[in-house]
Design a protein around this motif. Structure first.
Motif, PDB file in Angstrom:
ATOM      1  N   LEU A 203       0.835  -1.215   0.000  1.00  0.00           N
ATOM      2  CA  LEU A 203       0.000   0.000   0.000  1.00  0.00           C
ATOM      3  C   LEU A 203       0.864   1.258   0.000  1.00  0.00           C
ATOM      4  O   LEU A 203       0.571   2.221  -0.718  1.00  0.00           O
ATOM      5  N   CYS A 204       1.926   1.246   0.811  1.00  0.00           N
ATOM      6  CA  CYS A 204       2.829   2.404   0.852  1.00  0.00           C
ATOM      7  C   CYS A 204       3.499   2.614  -0.503  1.00  0.00           C
ATOM      8  O   CYS A 204       3.723   3.742  -0.922  1.00  0.00           O
TER       9      CYS A 204
ATOM     10  N   THR B  39       0.588   3.755  -3.354  1.00  0.00           N
ATOM     11  CA  THR B  39      -0.091   5.044  -3.233  1.00  0.00           C
ATOM     12  C   THR B  39       0.522   6.138  -4.103  1.00  0.00           C
ATOM     13  O   THR B  39      -0.204   6.823  -4.821  1.00  0.00           O
TER      14      THR B  39
ATOM     15  N   LEU C 283      -0.266   5.710  -7.835  1.00  0.00           N
ATOM     16  CA  LEU C 283      -1.640   5.974  -8.262  1.00  0.00           C
ATOM     17  C   LEU C 283      -1.709   7.288  -9.035  1.00  0.00           C
ATOM     18  O   LEU C 283      -2.351   7.373 -10.077  1.00  0.00           O
TER      19      LEU C 283
ATOM     20  N   PHE D  75       3.134  11.295  -6.212  1.00  0.00           N
ATOM     21  CA  PHE D  75       2.614  11.505  -4.856  1.00  0.00           C
ATOM     22  C   PHE D  75       1.579  12.625  -4.764  1.00  0.00           C
ATOM     23  O   PHE D  75       1.370  13.192  -3.694  1.00  0.00           O
TER      24      PHE D  75
ATOM     25  N   HIS E  64      -1.958  13.930  -4.153  1.00  0.00           N
ATOM     26  CA  HIS E  64      -3.034  13.321  -3.387  1.00  0.00           C
ATOM     27  C   HIS E  64      -4.392  13.718  -3.956  1.00  0.00           C
ATOM     28  O   HIS E  64      -4.581  14.820  -4.455  1.00  0.00           O
TER      29      HIS E  64
ATOM     30  N   THR F 124      -6.089  10.324  -0.257  1.00  0.00           N
ATOM     31  CA  THR F 124      -5.229   9.191  -0.612  1.00  0.00           C
ATOM     32  C   THR F 124      -4.069   9.026   0.365  1.00  0.00           C
ATOM     33  O   THR F 124      -3.488   7.949   0.449  1.00  0.00           O
ATOM     34  N   ALA F 125      -3.758  10.076   1.113  1.00  0.00           N
ATOM     35  CA  ALA F 125      -2.736   9.935   2.150  1.00  0.00           C
ATOM     36  C   ALA F 125      -3.186   8.923   3.196  1.00  0.00           C
ATOM     37  O   ALA F 125      -2.355   8.293   3.867  1.00  0.00           O
TER      38      ALA F 125
ATOM     39  N   LEU G 105      -4.582   6.080   2.533  1.00  0.00           N
ATOM     40  CA  LEU G 105      -4.121   4.772   2.055  1.00  0.00           C
ATOM     41  C   LEU G 105      -2.667   4.535   2.452  1.00  0.00           C
ATOM     42  O   LEU G 105      -2.293   3.434   2.854  1.00  0.00           O
ATOM     43  N   PHE G 106      -1.868   5.592   2.314  1.00  0.00           N
ATOM     44  CA  PHE G 106      -0.470   5.487   2.725  1.00  0.00           C
ATOM     45  C   PHE G 106      -0.379   5.220   4.230  1.00  0.00           C
ATOM     46  O   PHE G 106       0.405   4.384   4.670  1.00  0.00           O
ATOM     47  N   ASP G 107      -1.187   5.933   5.016  1.00  0.00           N
ATOM     48  CA  ASP G 107      -1.185   5.738   6.468  1.00  0.00           C
ATOM     49  C   ASP G 107      -1.669   4.342   6.857  1.00  0.00           C
ATOM     50  O   ASP G 107      -1.173   3.760   7.830  1.00  0.00           O
TER      51      ASP G 107
ATOM     52  N   GLY H 257      -1.170   1.718   5.063  1.00  0.00           N
ATOM     53  CA  GLY H 257      -0.004   0.892   4.778  1.00  0.00           C
ATOM     54  C   GLY H 257       1.035   0.966   5.877  1.00  0.00           C
ATOM     55  O   GLY H 257       1.598  -0.052   6.297  1.00  0.00           O
TER      56      GLY H 257
END
Length: 142
Positions: free
Chosen positions: A80-81, A84, A87, A96, A98, A115-116, A118-120, A122
């Motif tokens: 996921l990290c 993201t 994407l 990157f 968002h 979308t951050a 999703l990173f979080d 991950g």
């Protein structure tokens, strides 16, 4: 002769405290974009809640409750990290970038997503997987 443990108070308290910690970690995770917190701190709190179950009961009970391989959780979190930022590249935007919007959840109302997040998620999964892999590896050696 095997020693019998009588940890009724600890075990009962653990069941209550576990859910309090999980709710607090969810609050810290969701508030991480606007205040201190996020995926790392939320992941540490979830790991602490699982560690509390491990201390109150034993490693076999934790494995029965969560019969998952935490190394797979690490992989999902890292994927996921990694995915993201790509994407945005797939959408033709800068690396990157968002995206955000509002999502209506029945019973909960409007949720502002980003979308951050999703990173979080991950980061949170990677932290939970790493902490629990280390703890379970140490616990299995005893």
């Amino acid at each position: 002769m095997k020693k019998q443990r009588n940890d009724v108070i600890l075990q009962f308290s653990t069941l209550v405290i576990f859910f309090i910690i999980i709710m607090f970690s969810l609050s810290i995770f969701l508030g991480g974009h606007y205040s201190p917190g996020g995926g790392f701190v939320g992941g540490l709190l979830v790991s602490a809640a699982l560690l509390l179950i491990l201390i109150a009961y034993d490693i076999k009970t934790l494995k029965n409750i969560l019969p998952i391989d935490f190394k797979i959780i690490i992989g999902i979190g890292l994927a996921l990290c990694f995915a993201t930022p790509f994407l945005a590249l797939m959408m033709g935007d800068p690396f990157f970038k968002h995206y955000y919007g509002d999502l209506h959840l029945p019973g909960l109302g409007m949720l502002h997503w980003h979308t951050a997040m999703l990173f979080d998620i991950g980061v949170m999964l990677a932290v939970i997987g790493t902490c629990m892999t280390i703890i379970m590896t140490i616990g299995e050696n005893e």
